[in-house]
Design an enzyme around this catalytic site. Sequence first.
Site, PDB file in Angstrom:
ATOM      1  N   GLU A   1     -47.914  23.092 124.100  1.00 32.88           N
ATOM      2  CA  GLU A   1     -49.220  23.257 123.472  1.00 32.88           C
ATOM      3  C   GLU A   1     -49.633  22.031 122.650  1.00 32.88           C
ATOM      4  O   GLU A   1     -50.356  22.156 121.664  1.00 32.88           O
ATOM      5  CB  GLU A   1     -49.234  24.520 122.614  1.00 32.88           C
TER       6      GLU A   1
ATOM      7  N   HIS B   1     -49.059  24.698 114.054  1.00 33.19           N
ATOM      8  CA  HIS B   1     -49.253  25.843 114.951  1.00 33.19           C
ATOM      9  C   HIS B   1     -48.081  26.786 114.739  1.00 33.19           C
ATOM     10  O   HIS B   1     -46.932  26.444 115.031  1.00 33.19           O
ATOM     11  CB  HIS B   1     -49.333  25.408 116.414  1.00 33.19           C
TER      12      HIS B   1
ATOM     13  N   HIS C   1     -46.589  31.174 114.197  1.00 32.78           N
ATOM     14  CA  HIS C   1     -46.665  32.523 114.761  1.00 32.78           C
ATOM     15  C   HIS C   1     -46.374  33.591 113.698  1.00 32.78           C
ATOM     16  O   HIS C   1     -45.409  34.341 113.829  1.00 32.78           O
ATOM     17  CB  HIS C   1     -45.658  32.671 115.897  1.00 32.78           C
TER      18      HIS C   1
ATOM     19  N   HIS D   1     -51.249  35.782 119.430  1.00 34.38           N
ATOM     20  CA  HIS D   1     -50.530  34.527 119.611  1.00 34.38           C
ATOM     21  C   HIS D   1     -50.020  33.962 118.282  1.00 34.38           C
ATOM     22  O   HIS D   1     -48.812  33.870 118.065  1.00 34.38           O
ATOM     23  CB  HIS D   1     -51.471  33.538 120.305  1.00 34.38           C
TER      24      HIS D   1
END
Length: 241
Positions: free
Chosen positions: A84, A103, A105, A171
């Site tokens: 990603e 990024h 989670h 996500h």
Amino acid sequence: MTGELDRQRTLVALGCRVAASRGLVDGMLGHLSLRVDDDHLLVRCRSESDTGVAFTRPSDIRLIRFDGSAGASGELDGYSVPNELPIHVETMLADAQHRAVAHLHPAAVVAADLAGVTIRPICGAYDIPGAWLARDGVPVYPRAVLIRTSALGKDMVAAMRGRPVVILRGHGITSAAATVPRAVLQAISVDGLARMSLRVLAAGGTLHDIADADWDDLPDLGPAFTADAAWRHEVARLRAD
């Protein structure tokens, strides 16, 4: 330049470990990055001996070009870039102020969004930076996909609408800022609001935004407190653990 690059690698690695210690990532998933110049960024990469984000070392932070290559530097010998990577590249290209991208989670944020719970400024002095962040809104990217193409990265950035944090449905989140500490601290605030919202609802309560009259008494305490001191605490907390 080498000394500065080593310092930046260490900072990105530290950001990864802080995020993991706060439960914002688990196992192998999640990554942070820092823009170095117009053509390069440092990003958390993965090796065959990788043991997870919580154990990120400075050597796991590799210098690459925006196209994902390392040229002849050997930076990617034994390492692979995140699938990603477009999350980082497209976020940085869309706003020059976004030099650091996280990024992550966080399960509570994902759960709250899937339950239809919007991140709102329900808390005031409990977390003033978090309150102001939520007051202006935390947008949602509605696709639960792996963002591995530039087109999907651009779609995510469009969903951000210029905000510093976007929730990726089913996500995780993307948090962008001028510095690694601020990108991680923003994520901690959003996660805290999600956890508090779920606790209130689980107790049978109703979520209410803080009163309009209270905003004047929720001042910006300045980066020396809201960022620098907060980051020192996170680093000390990590080392104590």
